[in-house]
Write a protein that holds these residues in place. Structure first.
Motif, PDB file in Angstrom:
ATOM      1  N   CYS A   1      13.068 -64.346 -34.120  1.00 18.87           N
ATOM      2  CA  CYS A   1      11.692 -64.342 -33.613  1.00 18.87           C
ATOM      3  C   CYS A   1      11.363 -65.721 -33.050  1.00 18.87           C
ATOM      4  CB  CYS A   1      10.696 -64.012 -34.724  1.00 18.87           C
ATOM      5  SG  CYS A   1      10.811 -62.332 -35.349  1.00 18.87           S
ATOM      6  N   ALA A   2      10.587 -65.751 -32.001  1.00 15.66           N
ATOM      7  CA  ALA A   2      10.123 -67.011 -31.419  1.00 15.66           C
ATOM      8  C   ALA A   2       8.604 -67.057 -31.496  1.00 15.66           C
ATOM      9  CB  ALA A   2      10.571 -67.143 -29.970  1.00 15.66           C
TER      10      ALA A   2
ATOM     11  N   ASP B   1      11.097 -71.026 -34.262  1.00 14.57           N
ATOM     12  CA  ASP B   1      11.966 -69.843 -34.269  1.00 14.57           C
ATOM     13  C   ASP B   1      12.246 -69.461 -35.716  1.00 14.57           C
ATOM     14  OD1 ASP B   1      13.037 -69.412 -31.308  1.00 14.57           O
ATOM     15  OD2 ASP B   1      13.019 -71.573 -31.697  1.00 14.57           O
TER      16      ASP B   1
ATOM     17  N   GLU C   1       6.189 -63.324 -22.976  1.00 22.48           N
ATOM     18  CA  GLU C   1       6.266 -64.706 -22.508  1.00 22.48           C
ATOM     19  C   GLU C   1       5.994 -64.776 -21.009  1.00 22.48           C
ATOM     20  OE1 GLU C   1       9.073 -68.639 -23.171  1.00 22.48           O
ATOM     21  OE2 GLU C   1       9.965 -66.641 -23.392  1.00 22.48           O
TER      22      GLU C   1
ATOM     23  N   SER D   1       9.926 -60.867 -31.250  1.00 21.88           N
ATOM     24  CA  SER D   1      11.379 -60.859 -31.104  1.00 21.88           C
ATOM     25  C   SER D   1      11.737 -60.132 -29.814  1.00 21.88           C
ATOM     26  CB  SER D   1      12.028 -60.131 -32.287  1.00 21.88           C
ATOM     27  OG  SER D   1      11.637 -58.767 -32.288  1.00 21.88           O
TER      28      SER D   1
ATOM     29  N   ARG E   1       7.376 -72.747 -26.363  1.00 24.89           N
ATOM     30  CA  ARG E   1       7.970 -72.248 -27.604  1.00 24.89           C
ATOM     31  C   ARG E   1       7.921 -73.359 -28.638  1.00 24.89           C
ATOM     32  NH1 ARG E   1      12.833 -67.910 -26.997  1.00 24.89           N
ATOM     33  NH2 ARG E   1      12.036 -66.754 -25.204  1.00 24.89           N
TER      34      ARG E   1
END
Length: 375
Positions: free
Chosen positions: A180-181, A176, A161, A152, A173
């Motif tokens: 959070c991803a 989600d 990232e 997150s 990505r």
């Protein structure tokens, strides 16, 4: 760890999984009372993936590795905390998950590679440490494998990232959940992991005794000897011929000092293998012989007795950790031995010390108090 007083229940919504998973947790591990969104995101997103041989970094109490053992070819959970690793073992066994659990901070020493890595950094992990774990995990992949990172904004998503975009072959990505991803990254054939974390040596002097202490980011007071430990060392009496235990040793300041000022037998113990690795280096750098153990509380030295136990306890870890810690110390203290501890002035540890014979306030500093107790 004698007790795991908290239980969490996770109900599955997919075919071929157990209908219910139950997890034991305890003071001293992250998110002891609730599941982490980042870990649930990993579980949900990866259940139908072709995982093959899965590595779960920073496994905590084993949610990701335990659940995904039901669809992976093999699972290896890695934790740097002895307490967390114990919970991983217990939770995997009680949920029928076939998983290997390793207490280690450095996955590069594992003699294997993986098809998938799943990593959900804990919010308090320093970014440099998280990035090092990230690139080291990427290096553990077989070509064609995938590293999944769930994070997150609070736990450093943007910087992780950016790190992956610099070093990985591809980054995207893929899911989600509640802020959070989930990132999926692949390995470049020519990948060489960069270094984000390097040990450093600090050189404090206590009562005229010079020490060389090796630290890394993420350890308590990594940049300098903390005021509480300094006050403890300035107050403690260490005699020749004693067997001395530095409990919750961190990077080994107390043990190194004891071995420098007295001809004594020195033992050091900590729950965190990052800390004990540094403690071993600190002893060598300070030219002190000693034995270093990675264990939860006194579990690794419960077969011994000590004339002197010196401790700056992890008062932030919760009542359960402190209760077990002080009970364990009482069990390893010689009949005529003494415990010397330091804590912040606003704390009251009298309940934890009620089993001891006498408790004496030895010194009061600006923010800390040093107490001595006998068995």
């Amino acid at each position: 760890m004698k007790r795991a007083p908290y239980q969490l229940t996770l109900e599955s919504r997919v075919a071929d999984a157990r209908p219910t998973y139950r997890f034991h947790t305890a003071d001293g591990v992250h998110s002891k009372r609730s599941f982490r969104d980042a870990e649930l995101l990993l579980v949900d997103a990866l259940w139908n993936a072709d995982l093959g041989h899965l590595l779960n970094r920073a496994a905590n109490y084993g949610v990701v590795g335990t659940v995904l053992a039901g669809c992976a070819t093999a699972v290896h959970m890695v934790e740097s905390s002895a307490r967390a690793a114990q919970l991983c073992e217990r939770n995997a066994a009680e949920n029928g998950a076939d998983a290997a659990i390793t207490l280690n901070a450095d996955v590069t020493v594992l003699n294997e590679t993986f098809d998938t890595v799943a990593y959900a950094p804990k919010p308090y992990t320093p970014i440099s440490v998280g990035k090092q774990r990230l690139v080291d995990s990427l290096a553990m992949l077989r070509l064609g494998g995938t590293l999944y990172l769930a994070a997150s904004k609070r736990s450093g998503l943007a910087r992780y990232e950016a790190c992956l975009q610099e070093v990985a072959a591809t980054v995207e990505r893929v899911a989600d959940r509640n802020g959070c991803a989930l990132l999926a990254a692949t390995l470049s054939p020519s990948f060489e992991p960069p270094t984000y974390v390097s040990p450093r040596t600090i050189h404090p002097k206590v009562n005229g005794t010079a020490l060389s202490l090796v630290t890394v980011p993420g350890l308590f007071s990594a940049d300098k000897l903390d005021d509480g430990t300094r006050l403890l060392l300035e107050t403690a009496t260490i005699e020749d011929g004693e067997t001395v235990l530095d409990l919750c040793c961190g990077y080994g300041a107390i043990g190194a000092y004891a071995g420098r000022v007295a001809d004594c037998e020195v033992w050091l113990s900590d729950d965190d293998c990052v800390a004990t690795s540094c403690a071993e280096r600190s002893l060598r750098a300070s030219q002190v012989d000693g034995t270093v153990v990675t264990a939860d509380g006194v579990a690794g030295i419960a077969h011994r007795t000590f004339d002197s136990v010196l401790c700056n306890p992890p008062t932030h870890a919760g009542h359960g950790v402190l209760s077990e810690l002080f009970a364990g110390i009482h069990g390893v203290l010689a009949a005529d031995g003494s415990l010397t501890i330091v804590h912040h002035r606003e704390l009251d540890l009298r309940n934890h010390l009620s089993r001891y014979g006498t408790v004496e306030r030895r010194r009061t500093g600006t923010d800390h108090v040093v107490l001595s107790a006998t068995a």
